[in-house]
Every structure is written in structure tokens, then in C-alpha cells.
Scaffold this active site. Structure first.
Site, PDB file in Angstrom:
ATOM      1  CB  ILE A  11      -0.987  -0.017   1.195  1.00 52.25           C
ATOM      2  CG1 ILE A  11      -1.857  -1.282   1.114  1.00 52.25           C
ATOM      3  CG2 ILE A  11      -1.876   1.243   1.191  1.00 52.25           C
ATOM      4  CD1 ILE A  11      -2.729  -1.551   2.309  1.00 52.25           C
ATOM      5  CG  ASP A  49      14.127  -2.077  12.293  1.00 47.87           C
ATOM      6  OD1 ASP A  49      14.146  -3.207  11.819  1.00 47.87           O
ATOM      7  OD2 ASP A  49      13.347  -1.727  13.208  1.00 47.87           O
ATOM      8  CE1 TYR A 139      -2.479  -5.887  11.374  1.00 42.50           C
ATOM      9  CE2 TYR A 139      -4.765  -6.586  11.144  1.00 42.50           C
ATOM     10  CZ  TYR A 139      -3.709  -5.782  10.754  1.00 42.50           C
ATOM     11  OH  TYR A 139      -3.895  -4.865   9.752  1.00 42.50           O
ATOM     12  CE  LYS A 143      -2.001  -2.121  11.713  1.00 39.49           C
ATOM     13  NZ  LYS A 143      -1.261  -1.186  10.890  1.00 39.49           N
ATOM     14  CG  ASN A 168     -10.555  -7.963   2.935  1.00 38.89           C
ATOM     15  OD1 ASN A 168     -11.250  -7.574   3.866  1.00 38.89           O
ATOM     16  ND2 ASN A 168     -10.018  -9.155   2.920  1.00 38.89           N
ATOM     17  CB  ILE A 205     -13.054 -22.384  -0.242  1.00 37.39           C
ATOM     18  CG1 ILE A 205     -12.994 -22.016  -1.725  1.00 37.39           C
ATOM     19  CG2 ILE A 205     -14.124 -21.578   0.483  1.00 37.39           C
ATOM     20  CD1 ILE A 205     -14.353 -22.092  -2.434  1.00 37.39           C
ATOM     21  NE  ARG A 219     -12.986 -11.306   5.744  1.00 37.99           N
ATOM     22  CZ  ARG A 219     -13.863 -12.086   6.379  1.00 37.99           C
ATOM     23  NH1 ARG A 219     -15.153 -11.999   6.113  1.00 37.99           N
ATOM     24  NH2 ARG A 219     -13.459 -12.954   7.291  1.00 37.99           N
ATOM     25  N   GLY A 282     -10.648 -17.456  13.469  1.00 37.88           N
ATOM     26  CA  GLY A 282     -10.718 -16.003  13.644  1.00 37.88           C
ATOM     27  C   GLY A 282     -11.314 -15.251  12.465  1.00 37.88           C
TER      28      GLY A 282
END
Ligand code: UDP
Length: 324
Positions: A11, A49, A139, A143, A168, A205, A219, A282
């Protein structure tokens, strides 16, 4: 000058390209652990870093940075469950290094890559910004922690931020110069396209017994160019309003795993072998985001809402860049 942390990634590189094309000056900071050398096509580059606070300070000392966009985080949900330490260290502690350096050098604008994972299993669809935040894995928690820290840094240090909660991310720049590539790859669309270039035998799947119209997860796929555009609009918002805010970047429209596979078959003209397997841990059945607030306030106007259009751009890059 805009500092793009993680600008060699999927991104970040798309945002870097768009910022450059619109006349902004950029600097990319990346440790190239997950970023790609070949995505470093625009702006100046520092291999650094975020753990390295001294080097970070040197860069802030030397460069005239007024805005930071932060893309560099670990994103593998499963790994965050088995190795949370890695996630808290990189996504939280290293981000704090970055924020504290910004405070030290009086840099007041921050755009943060957040995620729909902060909502956990949503109580209603489409997901709006005001819904409860109950992340179900480390995760998502990392955030959400940064979002909370940013509120305190606004109060204490007047550091203004926009948190962009991605659904997504998918697709590739239409130029074919950059695209989606992760090591290891875990995302649905590149994995499907790997089957088309014979890099993988089949697409699995993960679960066909969900409470959705065809039993597979739904999604909200957002084109990476639309995401990039939202970052520029967020930057303009911060410049004009000097106030913190947060936005969902969703299209209010979802596609099932089977629909994504069908679209890929149509676009690529390939046979795609499908194997049905049990659910992945999850995964909520449906994640669809309301982009209404971003549309109203940022005037965000996504162009790639159709899954065929998204996969077309992904395929255009994938077939030329990831063949063995
Ligand atoms: N998925 C799948 N097979 C795969 C990879 C993903 O069925 O090999 C499903 C996954 O369960 C989810 C959707 O595809 O419902 C999108 O997954 P991805 O990992 O791309 O993104 P996420 O939703 O986890 O952010």
C-alpha cells in the site's frame, strides 16, 4: 516533505506513486524486511528500522518533514496469535519510537494505517465508525492500541492524526509497475492468481458452512488506488482542519470467496482448481464497511467498486511479475 514509513510495501508504494504524481515530495523509510526494492521508484529512500531511534532522529534532523504516513506493520493475523511479542514490539513499540521522534522534532501530522480488525465480530453490517471495538486477535489489538495512543498524543502534544481503517486492500496500480506481493502470501486474490500462473496447484476455500448466501466468507475488497486516494484526501483534511479523525475505507459492498474465484476465472480465462477446507480460525462470516463518513467528510469517491475491475488490475501486474 512527506515521510512514508513502509513505502516499499504494497500500500505504501501505491501511496508514494500517487503523492509524487500529484506534486508532493516524498521520502520512503523502510527496512526492506517485507518491503520490496523494486517498489522504490519514487522519492528519496532511507533503509532504516523503526527500532533504530538514533537513525530515525538523524533523518528527522536532516529532512524537512511535515507529515508522516505509517504503513509498516506486521499484518498476519494467525502469526499474531502464535507470536504476539513480535506484533506488540513492531506494531506498538516501534510505532511509539516514530511518534516520539515526531514529537521531538515538532512534526504534527500523522496518517495511520488502521484496520477493520479493530471491530472484531461486528454487531451489525455495514460497519460504521461508532461500533464497539473488540478486536479478537493481537494484530487488531495492536492497531487499536495505536489509535488510543494517538488520542492521548493529540491531547498532550497537539499531534493531529487521521486513522484510516482499511477493509480488504486489493488490486494493483493500472500502470502495472507495482502490485500485491507478500512473503509468505496469505491473501485471497494473489493466491488465486498464483494458481493461474501455475505457482500453486489449487486455491483452498476456508470454510463453506458460514451463514452467508453461498456458505463462504464475505469481504469488502477495496482497490489499492482508492486507498491511496483516501490518504491524499486525509492529508488535505489535516492541512485544512487541523483536527484528528478516523474513517472506515469500505465500499459498502461485499463479495464471497466463491464470487472472487468466479471473477478471477472470467478475467484470467484459467481453470482454477478449488479445494474446500475447514474454516480458518478467527474469520468473521461477513465484514463489510460503510464508507459513508469518508465520502461525506473527505469527499472520497472510490472508482474500483466492482470485483472484476479489481481483479483485472491485479492480474495485469501479477501475470508479468510473479511468474517463476
Ligand atoms: N481465504 C480463503 N482461502 C485462502 C485465503 C483466504 O478462503 O487461501 C478467505 C478468508 O477466509 C477470508 C477471505 O478469503 O474470508 C479474505 O482473506 P484474506 O486473507 O485475503 O484477507 P482478510 O479478510 O484475512 O484480511
Amino acid at each position: 516533505m512527506i515521510l512514508i514509513v513502509g513505502g516499499a510495501g504494497y500500500i505504501g508504494s501505491h501511496v508514494n506513486k500517487m503523492l509524487t504524481e500529484q506534486g508532493y515530495e516524498t521520502i520512503v523509510l523502510d527496512n526492506l524486511v517485507h518491503g520490496h526494492n523494486e517498489f522504490l521508484k519514487w522519492g528519496k529512500f532511507y533503509n532504516c528500522d523503526l527500532k533504530n531511534k538514533d537513525k530515525l532522529e538523524e533523518i528527522f534532523e536532516k529532512e524537512d518533514i511535515d507529515t508522516v504516513m505509517h504503513f509498516s506493520s506486521y499484518i498476519n493475523v494467525g502469526e499474531s496469535v502464535t507470536n504476539p511479542s513480535k506484533y506488540y514490539e513492531n506494531n506498538v513499540t516501534n510505532t511509539l519510537n516514530l511518534l516520539d521522534t515526531m514529537v521531538k522534532y515538532d512534526v504534527k501530522r500523522f496518517i495511520f494505517s488502521s484496520t477493520c480488525a479493530i471491530y472484531g465480530v461486528p454487531e451489525k453490517i455495514p460497519i460504521t465508525e461508532d461500533l464497539p471495538k473488540n478486536p479478537i486477535n493481537p494484530y487488531g489489538k495492536t492497531k487499536l492500541m495505536i489509535e488510543e495512543i494517538l488520542k492521548d498524543y493529540d491531547t498532550a502534544y497537539n499531534l493531529k492524526s487521521v486513522c484510516l481503517r482499511y477493509f480488504n486492500a486489493s488490486g494493483a496500480d493500472i500502470s502495472g509497475l507495482i502490485g500485491e506481493k507478500h512473503e509468505p502470501e496469505t491473501h485471497l486474490i494473489p493466491l488465486i492468481l498464483d494458481v493461474c500462473i501455475k505457482k500453486r496447484d489449487d486455491i483452498k476455500i476456508y470454510g463453506t458452512d458460514y451463514d452467508t448466501f453461498d456458505g463462504t466468507c464475505i469481504r469488502d475488497y477495496i482497490h489499492v488506488t482508492d486507498l491511496a486516494d483516501a490518504h491524499i484526501k486525509a492529508l488535505e483534511y489535516l492541512i485544512e482542519n487541523n483536527e484528528s479523525n478516523e474513517f472506515n475505507l469500505g465500499n459498502n459492498k461485499g463479495f464471497s470467496v466463491r464470487e472472487v474465484i468466479e471473477s478471477a476465472k472470467k478475467i484470467t480465462n484459467c481453470e482454477i482448481k478449488v479445494t474446500e477446507t475447514p474454516r480458518r480460525k478467527g474469520d468473521p462470516a461477513i465484514l463489510v464497511g460503510s464508507g459513508k463518513k469518508a465520502k461525506n467528510i473527505l469527499k472520497w469517491d472510490p472508482q474500483f467498486v466492482d470485483i472484476d475491475k479489481i481483479i483485472k488490475t491485479a492480474w495485469n501486474w501479477h501475470k508479468n511479475n510473479l511468474e517463476e
